[in-house]
Design a protein around this motif. Structure first.
Motif, mmCIF file in Angstrom:
data_model
loop_
_atom_site.group_PDB
_atom_site.id
_atom_site.type_symbol
_atom_site.label_atom_id
_atom_site.label_comp_id
_atom_site.label_asym_id
_atom_site.label_seq_id
_atom_site.Cartn_x
_atom_site.Cartn_y
_atom_site.Cartn_z
ATOM 1 N N LEU A 144 41.115 29.906 33.390
ATOM 2 C CA LEU A 144 41.344 31.334 33.158
ATOM 3 C C LEU A 144 42.828 31.683 33.113
ATOM 4 O O LEU A 144 43.239 32.547 32.336
ATOM 5 N N TYR A 148 44.613 33.881 30.290
ATOM 6 C CA TYR A 148 45.043 35.233 30.650
ATOM 7 C C TYR A 148 46.341 35.267 31.453
ATOM 8 O O TYR A 148 46.478 36.038 32.389
ATOM 9 N N SER A 149 47.312 34.479 31.061
ATOM 10 C CA SER A 149 48.551 34.395 31.852
ATOM 11 C C SER A 149 49.317 35.710 31.922
ATOM 12 O O SER A 149 50.083 35.931 32.858
ATOM 13 N N ASP A 151 47.626 38.785 31.581
ATOM 14 C CA ASP A 151 46.638 39.846 31.783
ATOM 15 C C ASP A 151 45.857 39.568 33.066
ATOM 16 O O ASP A 151 44.742 39.045 33.029
ATOM 17 N N ARG A 152 46.485 39.933 34.210
ATOM 18 C CA ARG A 152 45.851 39.644 35.497
ATOM 19 C C ARG A 152 44.517 40.363 35.646
ATOM 20 O O ARG A 152 43.599 39.838 36.268
ATOM 21 N N ALA A 154 42.198 40.938 33.337
ATOM 22 C CA ALA A 154 41.169 40.130 32.664
ATOM 23 C C ALA A 154 40.901 38.851 33.458
ATOM 24 O O ALA A 154 39.744 38.442 33.620
ATOM 25 N N TYR A 155 41.967 38.221 33.943
ATOM 26 C CA TYR A 155 41.831 37.012 34.764
ATOM 27 C C TYR A 155 40.938 37.295 35.975
ATOM 28 O O TYR A 155 39.992 36.557 36.250
ATOM 29 N N GLU A 158 37.192 38.014 35.021
ATOM 30 C CA GLU A 158 36.471 36.785 34.701
ATOM 31 C C GLU A 158 36.266 35.917 35.942
ATOM 32 O O GLU A 158 35.187 35.373 36.156
#
Length: 181
Positions: A144, A148-149, A151-152, A154-155, A158
């Motif tokens: 993840l 998503y580096s 976009d915390r 979204a990380y 998920e």
């Protein structure tokens, strides 16, 4: 390494520094809160030995009621614990360099012995007891983080799906242990 720019995701190998930093934070919180804090524990990925984690220390403070915390909010903020989120069952404070938009700690206030408390503690203890589960969790975090580096949110969303499964496994495990006692 300690701290991460808000909104980003980067994972680092487990560090003894995290344990030392968490213990100092716990001592500082105990000095501020006194008897209001029933228990304070290091939680989250930085408390799980041998796996990569975002270098942000998670601490959980177990209290009898949120009303008992209210008189301490100003003192907490004066000591660098900035009140961020008030949700049912979880109040979140953050520490870090706010001018650089970097976070180093997340402090979760929850009801001691409640679902949130048990989820945090059981998750940590379960993954520390079962390295195969910890490594599966780490593999998902690595996957993840690659997606998503920057976009915390979204990380975390998920990752939350896996965390919920592990919360349930941990809860089942500790319920079985309780029945054996």
């Amino acid at each position: 390494m300690l701290g991460l720019k808000r909104g980003t995701v980067a994972l680092f190998p487990h560090s003894v520094e995290w344990e030392i930093t968490a213990q100092k934070c716990i001592e500082h919180l105990n000095a501020i809160l006194g008897a209001v804090a029933i228990d304070i524990q290091h939680i989250g990925s930085t408390s799980i030995t041998g796996i990569k984690a975002k270098p942000i220390i998670d601490i959980v403070v177990g209290v009898r009621s949120f009303e008992s915390v209210e008189p301490f909010v100003q003192n907490l903020e004066g000591n660098g614990f900035i009140f961020r989120i008030r949700e049912d069952g979880n109040w979140l404070f953050a520490c870090g360099d706010f001018e650089k938009d970097t976070r180093t700690h997340h402090i979760h206030f929850v009801i001691y012995g409640g679902k949130e408390w048990n989820d945090y503690i059981h998750f940590r203890d379960y993954l520390n007891a079962f390295s195969d589960k910890a490594l599966l969790y780490e593999a998902e975090k690595i996957r993840l983080a690659g997606l998503y580096s920057t976009d915390r949110n979204a990380y975390c969303e998920e990752k939350g799906r896996v965390v919920q499964i592990l919360f349930q496994e941990a809860d089942d495990y500790f319920q079985k242990l309780d029945k054996l006692d």
